[in-house]
Design a protein around this motif. Structure first.
Motif, PDB file in Angstrom:
ATOM      1  N   ILE A 197      14.136 -13.637  -2.188  1.00  0.00           N
ATOM      2  CA  ILE A 197      13.028 -13.479  -3.138  1.00  0.00           C
ATOM      3  C   ILE A 197      11.703 -13.884  -2.504  1.00  0.00           C
ATOM      4  CG2 ILE A 197      12.095 -14.383  -5.305  1.00  0.00           C
ATOM      5  CD1 ILE A 197      14.949 -14.482  -6.383  1.00  0.00           C
ATOM      6  N   ILE A 198      11.742 -14.955  -1.729  1.00  0.00           N
ATOM      7  CA  ILE A 198      10.511 -15.411  -1.056  1.00  0.00           C
ATOM      8  C   ILE A 198      10.007 -14.351  -0.058  1.00  0.00           C
ATOM      9  CG2 ILE A 198       9.615 -17.104   0.580  1.00  0.00           C
ATOM     10  CD1 ILE A 198      11.376 -19.181  -0.805  1.00  0.00           C
ATOM     11  N   ALA A 199      10.922 -13.733   0.662  1.00  0.00           N
ATOM     12  CA  ALA A 199      10.526 -12.662   1.603  1.00  0.00           C
ATOM     13  C   ALA A 199       9.899 -11.494   0.856  1.00  0.00           C
ATOM     14  CB  ALA A 199      11.748 -12.218   2.396  1.00  0.00           C
ATOM     15  N   LEU A 200      10.511 -11.161  -0.254  1.00  0.00           N
ATOM     16  CA  LEU A 200       9.958 -10.062  -1.054  1.00  0.00           C
ATOM     17  C   LEU A 200       8.590 -10.449  -1.620  1.00  0.00           C
ATOM     18  CD1 LEU A 200      10.425  -7.231  -2.170  1.00  0.00           C
ATOM     19  CD2 LEU A 200      11.616  -8.278  -4.123  1.00  0.00           C
ATOM     20  N   VAL A 204       4.982  -8.507  -1.100  1.00  0.00           N
ATOM     21  CA  VAL A 204       4.130  -8.119  -2.225  1.00  0.00           C
ATOM     22  C   VAL A 204       2.726  -8.720  -2.060  1.00  0.00           C
ATOM     23  CG1 VAL A 204       3.824  -8.298  -4.716  1.00  0.00           C
ATOM     24  CG2 VAL A 204       6.069  -7.768  -3.773  1.00  0.00           C
ATOM     25  N   GLU A 205       2.672  -9.969  -1.565  1.00  0.00           N
ATOM     26  CA  GLU A 205       1.387 -10.615  -1.348  1.00  0.00           C
ATOM     27  C   GLU A 205       0.575  -9.847  -0.298  1.00  0.00           C
ATOM     28  OE1 GLU A 205      -0.133 -13.050  -2.766  1.00  0.00           O
ATOM     29  OE2 GLU A 205       1.442 -13.679  -4.156  1.00  0.00           O
ATOM     30  N   GLU A 206       1.242  -9.409   0.755  1.00  0.00           N
ATOM     31  CA  GLU A 206       0.546  -8.643   1.790  1.00  0.00           C
ATOM     32  C   GLU A 206       0.025  -7.304   1.239  1.00  0.00           C
ATOM     33  OE1 GLU A 206       3.350  -8.271   4.928  1.00  0.00           O
ATOM     34  OE2 GLU A 206       3.097 -10.343   5.644  1.00  0.00           O
ATOM     35  N   LYS A 207       0.835  -6.657   0.472  1.00  0.00           N
ATOM     36  CA  LYS A 207       0.403  -5.389  -0.131  1.00  0.00           C
ATOM     37  C   LYS A 207      -0.748  -5.617  -1.109  1.00  0.00           C
ATOM     38  CE  LYS A 207       4.818  -2.973   0.289  1.00  0.00           C
ATOM     39  NZ  LYS A 207       5.908  -2.312  -0.444  1.00  0.00           N
ATOM     40  N   LYS A 208      -0.667  -6.733  -1.789  1.00  0.00           N
ATOM     41  CA  LYS A 208      -1.741  -7.049  -2.731  1.00  0.00           C
ATOM     42  C   LYS A 208      -3.056  -7.250  -2.003  1.00  0.00           C
ATOM     43  CE  LYS A 208      -3.151 -10.648  -5.978  1.00  0.00           C
ATOM     44  NZ  LYS A 208      -2.807 -11.937  -6.585  1.00  0.00           N
ATOM     45  N   GLU A 244      -0.174   4.132   3.909  1.00  0.00           N
ATOM     46  CA  GLU A 244       0.266   2.847   3.349  1.00  0.00           C
ATOM     47  C   GLU A 244       1.250   3.058   2.201  1.00  0.00           C
ATOM     48  OE1 GLU A 244      -3.074   0.592   2.295  1.00  0.00           O
ATOM     49  OE2 GLU A 244      -3.826   0.362   4.345  1.00  0.00           O
ATOM     50  N   ASN A 245       2.230   1.999   2.058  1.00  0.00           N
ATOM     51  CA  ASN A 245       3.235   2.024   0.996  1.00  0.00           C
ATOM     52  C   ASN A 245       2.905   0.927   0.000  1.00  0.00           C
ATOM     53  OD1 ASN A 245       5.467   2.309  -0.612  1.00  0.00           O
ATOM     54  ND2 ASN A 245       6.934   1.495   0.911  1.00  0.00           N
ATOM     55  N   PHE A 246       2.594   1.303  -1.144  1.00  0.00           N
ATOM     56  CA  PHE A 246       2.227   0.347  -2.168  1.00  0.00           C
ATOM     57  C   PHE A 246       3.347   0.125  -3.210  1.00  0.00           C
ATOM     58  CE2 PHE A 246      -1.888   1.787  -0.585  1.00  0.00           C
ATOM     59  CZ  PHE A 246      -2.522   0.596  -0.386  1.00  0.00           C
ATOM     60  N   SER A 247       4.603   0.595  -2.894  1.00  0.00           N
ATOM     61  CA  SER A 247       5.710   0.395  -3.848  1.00  0.00           C
ATOM     62  C   SER A 247       6.154  -1.072  -3.793  1.00  0.00           C
ATOM     63  CB  SER A 247       6.880   1.305  -3.467  1.00  0.00           C
ATOM     64  OG  SER A 247       7.361   1.003  -2.161  1.00  0.00           O
ATOM     65  N   ASN A 248       6.579  -1.582  -4.919  1.00  0.00           N
ATOM     66  CA  ASN A 248       7.001  -2.985  -5.031  1.00  0.00           C
ATOM     67  C   ASN A 248       8.503  -3.078  -5.397  1.00  0.00           C
ATOM     68  OD1 ASN A 248       4.392  -4.027  -4.564  1.00  0.00           O
ATOM     69  ND2 ASN A 248       3.864  -3.563  -6.688  1.00  0.00           N
ATOM     70  N   GLY A 249       9.205  -4.018  -4.727  1.00  0.00           N
ATOM     71  CA  GLY A 249      10.604  -4.254  -5.075  1.00  0.00           C
ATOM     72  C   GLY A 249      10.715  -5.243  -6.229  1.00  0.00           C
ATOM     73  N   SER A 250      11.743  -5.035  -7.017  1.00  0.00           N
ATOM     74  CA  SER A 250      11.944  -5.906  -8.173  1.00  0.00           C
ATOM     75  C   SER A 250      13.355  -6.514  -8.101  1.00  0.00           C
ATOM     76  CB  SER A 250      11.773  -5.100  -9.468  1.00  0.00           C
ATOM     77  OG  SER A 250      12.038  -5.908 -10.573  1.00  0.00           O
ATOM     78  N   VAL A 251      13.500  -7.807  -8.388  1.00  0.00           N
ATOM     79  CA  VAL A 251      14.783  -8.527  -8.362  1.00  0.00           C
ATOM     80  C   VAL A 251      15.060  -9.079  -9.763  1.00  0.00           C
ATOM     81  CG1 VAL A 251      16.099 -10.433  -7.374  1.00  0.00           C
ATOM     82  CG2 VAL A 251      14.522  -9.113  -5.951  1.00  0.00           C
ATOM     83  N   GLU A 252      16.200  -8.726 -10.275  1.00  0.00           N
ATOM     84  CA  GLU A 252      16.610  -9.244 -11.577  1.00  0.00           C
ATOM     85  C   GLU A 252      17.767 -10.239 -11.355  1.00  0.00           C
ATOM     86  OE1 GLU A 252      18.252  -7.721 -15.923  1.00  0.00           O
ATOM     87  OE2 GLU A 252      17.900  -6.302 -14.308  1.00  0.00           O
TER      88      GLU A 252
END
Length: 336
Positions: A197-200, A204-208, A244-252
């Motif tokens: 989760i931290i890696a993800l 996300v922070e980098e993409k942001k 650039e890829n702006f898609s975000n992964g989601s973890v449930e």
């Protein structure tokens, strides 16, 4: 008590002599003349069973003065004389019928029976002392055995306590190890999932950050007033945005916990284990209860002393009834 041998035979013979002397005597009926008085016989005071003669006081002194006759058995001819001389049996006011070699004295029938009873009672006393000594020895052995039993009980307690403590310590160790293992697995799983989760989150922070930079670039492009420069810069910006890829992964993450059925299953397995352990402890408890085997040793003093007395000293047969006295026999001097 030892008596002069054949005393009854000698006494019977001498009594017959007394009777014949009484019949021929002019003195009183109960007077027995001295065998050594030549003229006027004096009354005899004692009888010598060895010489078979009656002796008056004077001839008795002469008789006893001779060294060869000092050991002769003498019998007083009356209870009064026996009392006067203070011989054995005089206290019973009876005729002295025997001579005791142990005491070197004449005794009457009562003294003889008293001495016989005394010897018998002393023999019984010896038996009782022997029995009590055996009991004392048995009690000392019993005390040593009881002390040994007490020491064995203490030893059993220590051995069982050490063994059971070791078993339960092993059980606790295994349970603790299993608890640590399960908790360690949970912690390892936590670390792994948190790392993902931290890696993800980092991605996300980098993409942001890139998205914010692009937004700022667009804002600057919007303020461009030169039309030709605006078109050229906007075309370059579009090419860069497409790369650039702006898609975000989601973890449930699912909620994980032990269901009531899981908890009950663990409890059931624990109950079965405790039941098996309790069965083993019942076996141990049975051994503890049955470690003492009581027994009672009957001491020697509990046997019937009367039976022993009858066995050692059997009762003599009853004496025959005395024959009736004839008219010619004197009641004062019965035959033996």
């Amino acid at each position: 008590m030892q008596f002069l041998p054949n005393i009854k035979t000698k006494k019977k013979t001498v009594l017959k002599t007394w009777k014949s002397k009484r019949k021929s005597s002019d003195r009183q009926k109960d007077m027995i003349p001295c065998d050594f008085c030549l003229e006027k016989p004096n009354s005899a005071v004692k009888m010598c069973l060895t010489c078979e003669a009656s002796l008056c006081r004077a001839h008795l002194n002469k008789h006893n003065s001779k060294s060869t006759q000092k050991d002769h058995a003498l019998v007083a001819l009356s209870a009064a004389e026996a009392q006067k001389e203070k011989k054995t049996g005089a206290e019973h006011t009876e005729l002295l019928e025997g001579f005791c070699l142990d005491n070197s004295a004449c005794v009457c029938a009562t003294s003889f029976h008293t001495k016989d009873e005394y010897d018998k009672q002393r023999e019984i006393l010896s038996l009782m002392m022997k029995s009590m000594q055996e009991n004392r020895t048995a009690m000392n052995q019993a005390l040593r055995q009881l002390q040994k039993s007490a020491d064995q009980i203490k030893s059993n307690k220590k051995i069982l306590t050490d063994q059971l403590s070791k078993i339960f310590q092993e059980i606790k160790t295994q349970v603790d190890q299993k608890e640590k293992q399960i908790i360690s697995d949970i912690q390892s799983s936590e670390k792994k999932h948190l790392a993902d989760i931290i890696a993800l989150q980092k991605q996300v922070e980098e993409k942001k950050d890139k998205a914010l930079q692009n937004l700022q670039d667009l804002q600057a492009l919007k303020e461009q007033t030169d039309a030709q420069a605006f078109v050229q810069d906007f075309q370059l910006f579009q090419k860069r945005i497409k790369k650039e890829n702006f898609s975000n992964g989601s973890v449930e993450v699912l909620t994980v916990h032990l269901d009531q059925s899981d908890i009950q299953s663990v409890r059931n397995h624990t109950a079965v284990y405790i039941s098996n352990l309790d069965t083993l402890m019942q076996v141990v408890h049975g051994k503890i209860i049955n470690q003492t085997q009581w027994s009672r040793i009957i001491p020697a003093a509990e046997f019937s002393l009367d039976d022993v007395i009858c066995e050692v000293f059997p009762s003599p047969p009853p004496p025959p009834p005395p024959p009736p006295l004839s008219e010619n026999k004197s009641a004062a001097y019965p035959e033996i």
